[in-house]
Design a protein around this motif. Structure first.
Motif, short mmCIF file in Angstrom:
data_model
loop_
_atom_site.label_atom_id
_atom_site.label_comp_id
_atom_site.label_asym_id
_atom_site.label_seq_id
_atom_site.Cartn_x
_atom_site.Cartn_y
_atom_site.Cartn_z
N UNK A 117 0.87 -1.20 -0.05
CA UNK A 117 0.00 -0.28 -0.31
C UNK A 117 0.85 1.55 0.17
N UNK A 118 1.85 1.20 -0.01
CA UNK A 118 3.15 2.31 0.12
C UNK A 118 2.85 2.89 -1.67
N UNK A 119 2.28 1.62 -2.65
CA UNK A 119 2.73 2.53 -3.93
C UNK A 119 1.43 1.93 -4.49
N UNK A 120 0.48 3.28 -4.69
CA UNK A 120 -0.81 3.05 -5.20
C UNK A 120 -0.77 3.64 -6.75
N UNK A 121 -2.09 3.14 -7.32
CA UNK A 121 -2.48 4.38 -8.10
C UNK A 121 -3.87 4.45 -8.73
N UNK A 122 -4.03 5.16 -8.55
CA UNK A 122 -5.15 6.20 -9.08
C UNK A 122 -5.74 6.79 -9.74
N UNK A 123 -6.98 7.02 -10.19
CA UNK A 123 -8.31 7.08 -11.46
C UNK A 123 -6.86 7.45 -12.75
N UNK A 124 -7.48 6.53 -13.02
CA UNK A 124 -6.16 7.13 -15.00
C UNK A 124 -5.51 6.92 -14.53
N UNK A 125 -4.27 5.94 -13.92
CA UNK A 125 -3.02 5.63 -13.97
C UNK A 125 -3.61 3.98 -13.96
N UNK A 126 -2.37 3.50 -14.33
CA UNK A 126 -2.72 2.27 -14.53
C UNK A 126 -1.30 1.08 -13.65
N UNK A 127 -2.43 -0.05 -13.10
CA UNK A 127 -1.57 -1.34 -12.86
C UNK A 127 -0.46 -2.10 -13.83
N UNK A 128 0.28 -2.80 -14.17
CA UNK A 128 0.72 -2.55 -15.72
C UNK A 128 1.55 -4.31 -14.76
N UNK A 129 1.56 -5.50 -16.03
CA UNK A 129 2.38 -6.41 -15.47
C UNK A 129 3.12 -6.15 -17.19
N UNK A 130 4.76 -7.24 -16.80
CA UNK A 130 5.81 -6.59 -17.73
C UNK A 130 6.08 -8.23 -18.04
N UNK A 131 6.76 -8.36 -18.51
CA UNK A 131 8.11 -9.83 -19.46
C UNK A 131 9.44 -9.25 -19.85
N UNK A 132 10.38 -10.11 -19.16
CA UNK A 132 11.51 -9.38 -20.38
C UNK A 132 11.95 -11.04 -20.31
#
Length: 159
Positions: A117-132
């Motif tokens: 909960x230290x970093x949250x995505x607010x309205x209109x931002x994104x949760x992202x899953x990335x792959x390498x």
């Protein structure tokens, strides 16, 4: 008043997927993203260990290619937040693919993700899953949503 509730999201819950995206071993690519809706805030994970009781959420990610017999794609996964303008990304977690597909149901074997909960995505931002991709043999593969699996624990806050 703000109400918070845990959720487990799957591929079908993601608002944007990169179905058909080629894997890359030189840079992380976005595979799944979720735009946070109006008057909402979302954070990766849910629960914690309280009084010896583990109520964290299970994180499970399996990425496979589009071949007739789908091949597991190995490498690293990142969970990240991206602002609404798309010009700032903050990495929350980076982990090996093998660890993130331990179990979808057994908490003793699964990768458990407590609330971050230290970093949250607010309205209109994104949760992202990335792959390498791990190496050149895993790079250049076509990721296919139909062959992938996802259980993503998040906590949603309604404002």
């Amino acid at each position: 008043m703000v109400s918070a509730f845990p959720q487990s999201l799957g591929i079908g819950d993601m608002t944007t997927t990169r179905n058909g995206k080629l894997s890359d071993n030189t840079q992380f690519i976005d595979v799944f993203s979720l735009k946070v809706g109006a008057q909402q805030v979302k954070a990766f994970g849910n629960g914690s260990i309280v009084g010896g009781v583990d109520n964290r959420g299970i994180l499970y990610i399996s990425l496979k290619d589009n071949t007739g017999t789908p091949v597991q794609l190995e490498g690293k996964i990142r969970l990240a937040l991206r602002n609404a303008n798309g010009n700032r990304t903050e990495v929350i977690l980076e982990e090996l693919t093998e660890k993130l597909r331990a179990s979808k149901t057994d908490k003793t074997q699964a990768y458990m993700l407590g609330l971050i909960d230290a970093l949250k995505a607010k309205q209109d931002s994104y949760l992202i899953i990335q792959f390498l991709a791990r190496d050149a043999t895993t790079a250049g593969k076509t990721i296919t949503d139909a062959n992938c699996d996802l259980v993503l624990p998040v906590t949603s806050y309604a404002l």
